[in-house]
Design a protein around this motif. Structure first.
Motif, PDB file in Angstrom:
ATOM      1  N   THR A 193      79.002  21.553 -37.998  1.00 35.64           N
ATOM      2  CA  THR A 193      77.563  21.898 -37.190  1.00 35.64           C
ATOM      3  C   THR A 193      76.474  22.924 -37.872  1.00 35.64           C
ATOM      4  OG1 THR A 193      78.973  20.933 -35.254  1.00 35.64           O
ATOM      5  CG2 THR A 193      77.109  22.276 -34.811  1.00 35.64           C
ATOM      6  N   GLN A 194      77.226  23.908 -38.186  1.00 33.10           N
ATOM      7  CA  GLN A 194      76.493  25.301 -38.622  1.00 33.10           C
ATOM      8  C   GLN A 194      75.722  24.848 -39.981  1.00 33.10           C
ATOM      9  OE1 GLN A 194      79.324  28.300 -39.319  1.00 33.10           O
ATOM     10  NE2 GLN A 194      79.748  28.885 -37.282  1.00 33.10           N
ATOM     11  N   VAL A 195      76.334  23.943 -40.700  1.00 30.37           N
ATOM     12  CA  VAL A 195      75.663  23.808 -41.953  1.00 30.37           C
ATOM     13  C   VAL A 195      74.240  22.613 -41.616  1.00 30.37           C
ATOM     14  CG1 VAL A 195      75.963  22.175 -44.037  1.00 30.37           C
ATOM     15  CG2 VAL A 195      77.575  23.755 -43.498  1.00 30.37           C
ATOM     16  N   LEU A 196      74.633  21.747 -40.764  1.00 32.18           N
ATOM     17  CA  LEU A 196      73.709  20.859 -40.239  1.00 32.18           C
ATOM     18  C   LEU A 196      72.560  21.562 -39.575  1.00 32.18           C
ATOM     19  CD1 LEU A 196      75.805  17.715 -39.175  1.00 32.18           C
ATOM     20  CD2 LEU A 196      74.710  18.200 -41.535  1.00 32.18           C
ATOM     21  N   GLU A 197      72.831  22.534 -38.775  1.00 34.70           N
ATOM     22  CA  GLU A 197      71.566  23.303 -38.074  1.00 34.70           C
ATOM     23  C   GLU A 197      70.722  24.117 -39.255  1.00 34.70           C
ATOM     24  OE1 GLU A 197      73.681  25.419 -35.264  1.00 34.70           O
ATOM     25  OE2 GLU A 197      73.594  24.092 -33.647  1.00 34.70           O
ATOM     26  N   GLN A 198      71.384  24.585 -40.229  1.00 33.56           N
ATOM     27  CA  GLN A 198      70.676  25.303 -41.070  1.00 33.56           C
ATOM     28  C   GLN A 198      69.644  24.320 -41.633  1.00 33.56           C
ATOM     29  OE1 GLN A 198      70.667  28.595 -41.643  1.00 33.56           O
ATOM     30  NE2 GLN A 198      69.379  28.378 -43.279  1.00 33.56           N
ATOM     31  N   VAL A 199      70.197  23.059 -42.251  1.00 41.00           N
ATOM     32  CA  VAL A 199      69.226  22.140 -42.966  1.00 41.00           C
ATOM     33  C   VAL A 199      68.089  21.788 -41.897  1.00 41.00           C
ATOM     34  CG1 VAL A 199      69.333  19.738 -43.777  1.00 41.00           C
ATOM     35  CG2 VAL A 199      71.457  21.297 -44.253  1.00 41.00           C
ATOM     36  N   ASN A 200      68.421  21.496 -40.583  1.00 43.11           N
ATOM     37  CA  ASN A 200      67.374  21.296 -39.582  1.00 43.11           C
ATOM     38  C   ASN A 200      66.494  22.551 -39.617  1.00 43.11           C
ATOM     39  OD1 ASN A 200      68.773  18.741 -39.178  1.00 43.11           O
ATOM     40  ND2 ASN A 200      69.660  19.618 -37.219  1.00 43.11           N
ATOM     41  N   ASN A 201      66.798  23.767 -39.448  1.00 44.25           N
ATOM     42  CA  ASN A 201      65.723  24.850 -39.479  1.00 44.25           C
ATOM     43  C   ASN A 201      65.130  25.024 -40.778  1.00 44.25           C
ATOM     44  OD1 ASN A 201      66.912  25.374 -36.870  1.00 44.25           O
ATOM     45  ND2 ASN A 201      68.655  26.816 -37.804  1.00 44.25           N
ATOM     46  N   LEU A 216      58.125  14.200 -38.055  1.00 43.06           N
ATOM     47  CA  LEU A 216      59.110  14.262 -36.761  1.00 43.06           C
ATOM     48  C   LEU A 216      58.357  14.633 -35.574  1.00 43.06           C
ATOM     49  CD1 LEU A 216      62.125  16.348 -38.349  1.00 43.06           C
ATOM     50  CD2 LEU A 216      62.086  14.232 -37.210  1.00 43.06           C
ATOM     51  N   VAL A 217      58.701  14.263 -34.494  1.00 42.11           N
ATOM     52  CA  VAL A 217      57.907  14.406 -33.269  1.00 42.11           C
ATOM     53  C   VAL A 217      58.835  15.610 -32.627  1.00 42.11           C
ATOM     54  CG1 VAL A 217      57.477  13.620 -31.047  1.00 42.11           C
ATOM     55  CG2 VAL A 217      57.637  11.884 -32.717  1.00 42.11           C
ATOM     56  N   GLN A 218      59.902  15.809 -32.802  1.00 39.88           N
ATOM     57  CA  GLN A 218      60.864  17.142 -32.269  1.00 39.88           C
ATOM     58  C   GLN A 218      61.809  17.149 -33.346  1.00 39.88           C
ATOM     59  OE1 GLN A 218      61.965  15.919 -28.410  1.00 39.88           O
ATOM     60  NE2 GLN A 218      63.537  14.640 -29.180  1.00 39.88           N
ATOM     61  N   ALA A 219      62.424  18.500 -33.306  1.00 37.70           N
ATOM     62  CA  ALA A 219      63.637  18.698 -34.176  1.00 37.70           C
ATOM     63  C   ALA A 219      64.932  17.757 -33.957  1.00 37.70           C
ATOM     64  CB  ALA A 219      64.078  20.370 -33.879  1.00 37.70           C
ATOM     65  N   PRO A 220      65.520  17.419 -34.987  1.00 36.11           N
ATOM     66  CA  PRO A 220      66.976  16.637 -34.925  1.00 36.11           C
ATOM     67  C   PRO A 220      67.597  17.068 -33.877  1.00 36.11           C
ATOM     68  CG  PRO A 220      66.018  16.987 -37.175  1.00 36.11           C
ATOM     69  CD  PRO A 220      65.134  18.031 -36.564  1.00 36.11           C
ATOM     70  N   LYS A 221      68.281  16.415 -33.031  1.00 32.40           N
ATOM     71  CA  LYS A 221      69.297  16.646 -32.295  1.00 32.40           C
ATOM     72  C   LYS A 221      70.657  16.056 -32.861  1.00 32.40           C
ATOM     73  CE  LYS A 221      70.833  15.603 -27.382  1.00 32.40           C
ATOM     74  NZ  LYS A 221      70.195  14.768 -26.169  1.00 32.40           N
ATOM     75  N   LEU A 222      71.714  17.184 -32.755  1.00 30.95           N
ATOM     76  CA  LEU A 222      72.809  17.054 -33.259  1.00 30.95           C
ATOM     77  C   LEU A 222      74.035  16.435 -32.129  1.00 30.95           C
ATOM     78  CD1 LEU A 222      73.524  20.362 -35.267  1.00 30.95           C
ATOM     79  CD2 LEU A 222      72.938  18.124 -36.196  1.00 30.95           C
ATOM     80  N   ILE A 223      74.303  15.213 -31.923  1.00 34.26           N
ATOM     81  CA  ILE A 223      75.011  14.673 -31.151  1.00 34.26           C
ATOM     82  C   ILE A 223      76.473  14.838 -31.185  1.00 34.26           C
ATOM     83  CG2 ILE A 223      75.790  12.428 -30.098  1.00 34.26           C
ATOM     84  CD1 ILE A 223      72.881  11.152 -31.156  1.00 34.26           C
TER      85      ILE A 223
END
Length: 301
Positions: free
Chosen positions: A223-231, A240-247
């Motif tokens: 989750t931390q790695v994916l959040e860093q990629v999103n940021n 992108l309409v809004q930031a990606p959402k981690l399900i």
């Protein structure tokens, strides 16, 4: 005495045959009568003047109606209506208006010429009934196509799904709609077969990335790695309409953990954005030494 009677009978017979020799047929009598030609010329001239005036009137009426149709079409284009739909509606309206005026015009011309219009209409009605029974599919296509255009169900360039056919709308007509599939196939669909349409080009689109991980993988680290990629990547993706959402983790199938990310994108950009983020996710997970499952082909057996 007999001679006298014979002369008398022959004289009577000659008198009876004399009028028959001088008598002429009615047609010849009319032709030889100058008044007949005068009446015929007056009738012809009168009908010709009526037909000319009637033609001018209907010509002006058609021009006036065509101008109104053109103005309505211009308003449709101004109101963000697709040019294909506006042209089709304009053509359909003009044709209906033209045939309506032509029918009334022919009816009035035949009436002026003294033709048996009632008998002709009866015969035409029987022919139209037989033609209509054989052209039910064509009429259904035209009516359905008209409502597709009026209701703006889809436009040229939209991504749609009609039954088992999916692709991009290439052409919208009154009888058929053409949809080009992803492999380039051009599908011709009769409008009467279009009952349920899935329009994928109206509003924003949502796509999901499904990452497969080992069940023993550290979910918090993922989750931390994916959040860093999103940021890092989100500011550089304008679609992108809004930031990606981690399900997060959603299921375990065949010994693998499924971790999903939801992306909300502009219409038509969902596949491109999905590839960009999937590539970045995989690269970041590999750089973080997070093991990813691989499909291997065993040829030892």
């Amino acid at each position: 005495m007999n001679n006298i009677l014979n002369k008398y009978n022959s004289l009577i017979n000659n008198n009876k045959q004399q009028p028959n020799q001088n008598q002429q047929p009615m047609f010849l009598q009319q032709i030889n009568n100058p008044q007949y030609w005068i009446n015929l010329f007056n009738t012809f001239l009168s009908n010709l003047v009526k037909i000319i005036l009637l033609s001018i009137f209907f010509w002006l009426l058609y021009k006036f109606g065509k101008k109104i149709v053109g103005r309505v079409t211009y308003n449709l284009r101004t109101n963000a209506t697709s040019s294909n739909r506006s042209r089709t509606i304009a053509t359909l309206t003009q044709n209906i208006y033209f045939y309506f005026l032509a029918f009334i015009y022919i009816y009035m011309v035949l009436s002026i010429m003294g033709a048996p219009v009632g008998t002709l209409i009866t015969g035409a009605g029987i022919f139209s009934l037989a033609l209509g029974l054989g052209a039910q599919g064509f009429v259904s296509d035209v009516v359905t196509g008209f409502f597709i255009l009026v209701e703006q169900q889809f436009d040229v360039g939209d991504s749609v799904s009609v039954g088992d056919i999916s692709g991009t709308v290439a052409y919208i007509g009154l009888r058929t709609t053409q949809i080009r599939s992803a492999d380039g196939t051009l599908n011709y669909i009769p409008n009467r077969n279009i009952t349920i349409v899935k329009n994928l080009s109206r509003g924003n689109m949502t796509t999901v990335i499904d990452l497969q991980l080992f069940p023993r993988t550290n979910i918090k680290k993922v989750t931390q790695v994916l959040e860093q990629v999103n940021n890092n990547l989100t500011p550089h993706v304008p679609d992108l309409v809004q930031a990606p959402k981690l399900i997060g983790p959603v299921d375990v199938q065949a010994g693998l953990l499924h971790y999903q990310i939801s992306l909300n994108t502009k219409n038509g950009a969902q596949l491109v954005v999905k590839r960009q983020f999937l590539e970045a996710y995989l690269a970041a997970l590999q750089q973080a030494n997070i093991s990813m499952p691989e499909n291997t082909l065993d040829l030892t057996q």
